[in-house]
Design a protein around this motif. Structure first.
Motif, PDB file in Angstrom:
ATOM      1  N   TRP A 190       0.841  -1.195   0.000  1.00  0.00           N
ATOM      2  CA  TRP A 190       0.000   0.000   0.000  1.00  0.00           C
ATOM      3  C   TRP A 190       0.878   1.249   0.000  1.00  0.00           C
ATOM      4  N   SER A 191       0.379   2.282  -0.669  1.00  0.00           N
ATOM      5  CA  SER A 191       1.067   3.576  -0.655  1.00  0.00           C
ATOM      6  C   SER A 191       0.014   4.674  -0.668  1.00  0.00           C
ATOM      7  N   ASN A 192      -0.056   5.408   0.428  1.00  0.00           N
ATOM      8  CA  ASN A 192      -1.041   6.464   0.610  1.00  0.00           C
ATOM      9  C   ASN A 192      -0.310   7.782   0.861  1.00  0.00           C
ATOM     10  N   PHE A 193      -0.344   8.673  -0.107  1.00  0.00           N
ATOM     11  CA  PHE A 193       0.378   9.936   0.004  1.00  0.00           C
ATOM     12  C   PHE A 193      -0.477  11.075  -0.517  1.00  0.00           C
ATOM     13  N   ASN A 194      -0.474  12.161   0.217  1.00  0.00           N
ATOM     14  CA  ASN A 194      -1.312  13.297  -0.131  1.00  0.00           C
ATOM     15  C   ASN A 194      -0.966  13.869  -1.504  1.00  0.00           C
ATOM     16  N   TYR A 195       0.329  13.893  -1.848  1.00  0.00           N
ATOM     17  CA  TYR A 195       0.730  14.526  -3.103  1.00  0.00           C
ATOM     18  C   TYR A 195       0.215  13.787  -4.332  1.00  0.00           C
ATOM     19  N   GLY A 196      -0.288  12.555  -4.147  1.00  0.00           N
ATOM     20  CA  GLY A 196      -0.828  11.796  -5.259  1.00  0.00           C
ATOM     21  C   GLY A 196      -2.051  12.416  -5.899  1.00  0.00           C
ATOM     22  N   LEU A 197      -2.635  13.424  -5.247  1.00  0.00           N
ATOM     23  CA  LEU A 197      -3.771  14.123  -5.832  1.00  0.00           C
ATOM     24  C   LEU A 197      -3.361  15.049  -6.969  1.00  0.00           C
ATOM     25  N   GLY A 243       2.675   9.259 -12.423  1.00  0.00           N
ATOM     26  CA  GLY A 243       1.942   9.510 -11.196  1.00  0.00           C
ATOM     27  C   GLY A 243       2.483   8.747  -9.999  1.00  0.00           C
ATOM     28  N   LEU A 244       1.650   8.628  -8.999  1.00  0.00           N
ATOM     29  CA  LEU A 244       2.027   7.926  -7.769  1.00  0.00           C
ATOM     30  C   LEU A 244       2.370   6.464  -8.048  1.00  0.00           C
ATOM     31  N   MET A 245       1.738   5.899  -9.086  1.00  0.00           N
ATOM     32  CA  MET A 245       1.979   4.492  -9.418  1.00  0.00           C
ATOM     33  C   MET A 245       3.436   4.247  -9.795  1.00  0.00           C
ATOM     34  N   SER A 246       4.000   5.106 -10.630  1.00  0.00           N
ATOM     35  CA  SER A 246       5.383   4.871 -11.049  1.00  0.00           C
ATOM     36  C   SER A 246       6.389   5.526 -10.115  1.00  0.00           C
ATOM     37  N   ASP A 247       5.927   6.408  -9.249  1.00  0.00           N
ATOM     38  CA  ASP A 247       6.838   7.063  -8.310  1.00  0.00           C
ATOM     39  C   ASP A 247       7.086   6.176  -7.094  1.00  0.00           C
ATOM     40  N   TRP A 248       6.034   5.842  -6.364  1.00  0.00           N
ATOM     41  CA  TRP A 248       6.171   4.948  -5.210  1.00  0.00           C
ATOM     42  C   TRP A 248       5.920   3.486  -5.561  1.00  0.00           C
ATOM     43  N   ASN A 280     -10.868  20.397  -8.529  1.00  0.00           N
ATOM     44  CA  ASN A 280      -9.943  21.387  -9.075  1.00  0.00           C
ATOM     45  C   ASN A 280      -8.517  20.868  -9.172  1.00  0.00           C
ATOM     46  N   ARG A 281      -8.357  19.581  -9.428  1.00  0.00           N
ATOM     47  CA  ARG A 281      -7.018  18.993  -9.501  1.00  0.00           C
ATOM     48  C   ARG A 281      -6.546  18.898 -10.943  1.00  0.00           C
ATOM     49  N   ASP A 282      -5.262  19.120 -11.133  1.00  0.00           N
ATOM     50  CA  ASP A 282      -4.670  19.143 -12.452  1.00  0.00           C
ATOM     51  C   ASP A 282      -3.756  17.936 -12.601  1.00  0.00           C
ATOM     52  N   ARG A 283      -4.214  16.935 -13.325  1.00  0.00           N
ATOM     53  CA  ARG A 283      -3.422  15.711 -13.500  1.00  0.00           C
ATOM     54  C   ARG A 283      -4.036  14.858 -14.598  1.00  0.00           C
ATOM     55  N   ASP A 284      -3.197  14.024 -15.197  1.00  0.00           N
ATOM     56  CA  ASP A 284      -3.661  12.956 -16.090  1.00  0.00           C
ATOM     57  C   ASP A 284      -3.775  11.639 -15.327  1.00  0.00           C
ATOM     58  N   THR A 285      -2.885  11.446 -14.375  1.00  0.00           N
ATOM     59  CA  THR A 285      -2.733  10.159 -13.697  1.00  0.00           C
ATOM     60  C   THR A 285      -3.846   9.961 -12.671  1.00  0.00           C
ATOM     61  N   PHE A 286      -3.853   8.792 -12.043  1.00  0.00           N
ATOM     62  CA  PHE A 286      -4.963   8.397 -11.184  1.00  0.00           C
ATOM     63  C   PHE A 286      -4.594   8.528  -9.707  1.00  0.00           C
ATOM     64  N   ASP A 287      -5.594   8.907  -8.887  1.00  0.00           N
ATOM     65  CA  ASP A 287      -5.323   9.021  -7.451  1.00  0.00           C
ATOM     66  C   ASP A 287      -5.660   7.741  -6.692  1.00  0.00           C
ATOM     67  N   MET A 304      -3.288   1.711  -3.799  1.00  0.00           N
ATOM     68  CA  MET A 304      -2.725   3.065  -3.853  1.00  0.00           C
ATOM     69  C   MET A 304      -3.826   4.095  -3.677  1.00  0.00           C
ATOM     70  N   ASN A 305      -3.559   5.096  -2.825  1.00  0.00           N
ATOM     71  CA  ASN A 305      -4.555   6.126  -2.551  1.00  0.00           C
ATOM     72  C   ASN A 305      -3.906   7.494  -2.416  1.00  0.00           C
ATOM     73  N   GLY A 306      -3.962   8.296  -3.474  1.00  0.00           N
ATOM     74  CA  GLY A 306      -3.514   9.667  -3.379  1.00  0.00           C
ATOM     75  C   GLY A 306      -4.489  10.488  -2.559  1.00  0.00           C
ATOM     76  N   GLY A 307      -3.962  11.345  -1.704  1.00  0.00           N
ATOM     77  CA  GLY A 307      -4.816  12.157  -0.850  1.00  0.00           C
ATOM     78  C   GLY A 307      -5.066  11.581   0.519  1.00  0.00           C
ATOM     79  N   LEU A 308      -4.647  10.329   0.753  1.00  0.00           N
ATOM     80  CA  LEU A 308      -4.722   9.723   2.084  1.00  0.00           C
ATOM     81  C   LEU A 308      -3.316   9.627   2.651  1.00  0.00           C
ATOM     82  N   GLN A 309      -3.223   9.591   3.972  1.00  0.00           N
ATOM     83  CA  GLN A 309      -1.904   9.544   4.601  1.00  0.00           C
ATOM     84  C   GLN A 309      -1.832   8.548   5.752  1.00  0.00           C
ATOM     85  N   THR A 310      -2.821   7.662   5.844  1.00  0.00           N
ATOM     86  CA  THR A 310      -2.772   6.581   6.829  1.00  0.00           C
ATOM     87  C   THR A 310      -2.989   5.264   6.092  1.00  0.00           C
TER      88      THR A 310
END
Length: 439
Positions: A190-197, A243-248, A280-287, A304-310
């Motif tokens: 699992w990877s939950n990070f706020n910046y994934g939004l 996105g978060l998928m290829s980063d983390w 109001n988020r600017d991205r192509d990738t998925f959260d 994977m969950n962008g915008g979550l941190q737990t």
């Protein structure tokens, strides 16, 4: 393990902005020119510069060149290196000029992902060894090109998946492979990070002074300048990253693959992907993504969950190796084994183990790269390992982009089975005058 811990301790001087201890400075003066390793950094912000710092913590390493298309960044980093080492590297805006220098032994590639392949292949062709950040490239096909170039030109290549050099992950892999947890049923990640939004939307703007924006785009499509697609947040757009998928994801999935008996590319991938937060988020990738990788040895389940941190076990990110005798949970801070229990008599099925207080392992990963340059041995994360890990991130992203819940990948043919839309994304379309390198 003692050497690993000692190196970790000696490299702690890099924290807090302190570069070189008096001991390292003195050690530098004792290294003969023939034993010096001359490196260049291409892409000087953030991670690239951090990796350069770890190189310069080794007394035999000299930085002779920095390259960046943003003159503001380049000037700042040239000054930092000069202040820290007493020698000012040569500055470049064009990586091709860097590779023309015959005295450079190795290059560090810290650019956005869409540049990795062009620079890495050119560096191999120029006879340089390569440290390339993860993911190894921004497409499946480009990963193949880098691996082929490293082999053809006999270059040492280290992919920046530094968990392979970290104590917590090494010991975890050893425990899994030793049978301590019994048969592994699945690996939950699992990877939950706020910046994934991604960032909030911004209007297009003027190109900042000192930035060669056309060169920054390079092989990517021509677009108006927007701050969200530039420094720090480019990875949320398919043109430059995944996105978060290829980063983390590529980091953590690599640790699951590493525990396989014979690590392999995924063959069958089941993907759920959505952008749940659309405020109001600017991205192509998925959260939000859930991906299943049925492998020969076990099932890999990625959440994977962008915008979550737990997350599970009180950790925002981690890996749980689930075995018949127990579950091992690990992240960069350490690991813990949670035994299963027998009922009669009540007793643990395996020994509980715990390791706490481990830290980042970039320094150890860099040390391995430098050692392999000297010995010409294979690095701890060679190109094929980087390719396999990248495919575990790229294939779910491709599935999400084409709306396929399931994709079948034939690694021998390097193509998807029965999906033209997915196959169209195996290779990128380079913007002229840039062309895919030939190996």
């Amino acid at each position: 393990m003692t050497d690993r811990r000692n190196f970790l301790k000696s490299s702690s001087l890099l924290l807090g902005g302190l570069w070189l201890s008096p001991g390292i400075a003195v050690a530098r003066t004792k290294i003969s020119p023939s034993d010096q390793l001359r490196v260049a950094l291409i892409g000087c912000r953030n991670m690239g510069f951090g990796i350069l710092r770890h190189h310069l913590a080794l007394p035999e390493v000299r930085c002779v060149a920095l390259c960046d298309v943003d003159q503001n960044v380049l000037d700042e980093k040239l000054k930092e290196v000069e202040t820290a080492t007493g020698t000012r590297p040569e500055g470049f805006n064009d990586f091709r000029k860097v590779l023309e220098r015959k005295d450079i032994d190795a290059v560090i590639i810290g650019t956005p992902d869409h540049w990795h392949c062009l620079i890495a292949v050119a560096a191999c062709q120029a006879g340089k060894d390569v440290y390339v950040e993860k993911p190894m490239a921004n497409s499946i096909g480009e990963c193949d090109l880098i691996a082929s170039a490293a082999k053809r030109y006999d270059r040492v290549v280290q992919v920046g998946q530094q968990q392979r050099s970290g104590q917590a992950f090494i010991e975890s892999k050893d425990l899994v492979k030793s049978g301590h947890l019994g048969k592994i049923r699945k690996v939950n990640i699992w990877s939950n990070f706020n910046y994934g939004l991604g960032n909030e939307k911004q209007s297009n703007a003027a190109i900042p002074a000192g930035v060669d924006y056309d060169f920054w785009l390079g092989p990517a499509p021509l677009r108006d300048f927007n701050p969200n697609r530039f420094h720090g947040s480019w990875r949320h757009f398919w043109d430059y990253g995944g996105g978060l998928m290829s980063d983390w994801g590529v980091h953590l999935l690599d640790m699951a693959v590493w525990a396989e008996e014979n690590p392999s590319a995924p063959s069958r991938v089941l993907t759920y992907a959505r952008n749940v937060n659309t405020e109001n988020r600017d991205r192509d990738t998925f959260d939000t993504m859930n991906v299943l990788f049925p492998k020969k040895d076990f099932l890999i389940n990625y959440d994977m969950n962008g915008g979550l941190q737990t997350g599970p076990y009180g950790k925002p990110y981690g890996i749980a190796y689930v075995g018949d005798k127990g579950t091992l949970v690990v992240n960069r801070s350490g690991y813990e084994v949670y035994p299963e229990w027998s009922d009669s008599p009540k007793s643990p099925k395996c020994e509980a183990k715990k390791l706490e207080g481990t830290k980042e392992s970039h320094n150890l990963h860099v040390a391995n790269f430098v050692d392999c340059i000297k010995t010409r041995n294979q690095t701890v994360c060679p190109p094929e390992a980087g390719r396999i890990a990248a495919l575990h991130a790229h294939i779910p992203n491709i599935a999400a982009r084409v709306g396929a819940e399931e994709l079948i990948w034939d690694d021998s043919k390097r193509e998807f089975v029965g999906n033209k839309a997915a196959n169209a994304l195996v290779w990128p379309d380079y913007r002229k005058p840039w062309t895919l390198p030939k190996v």
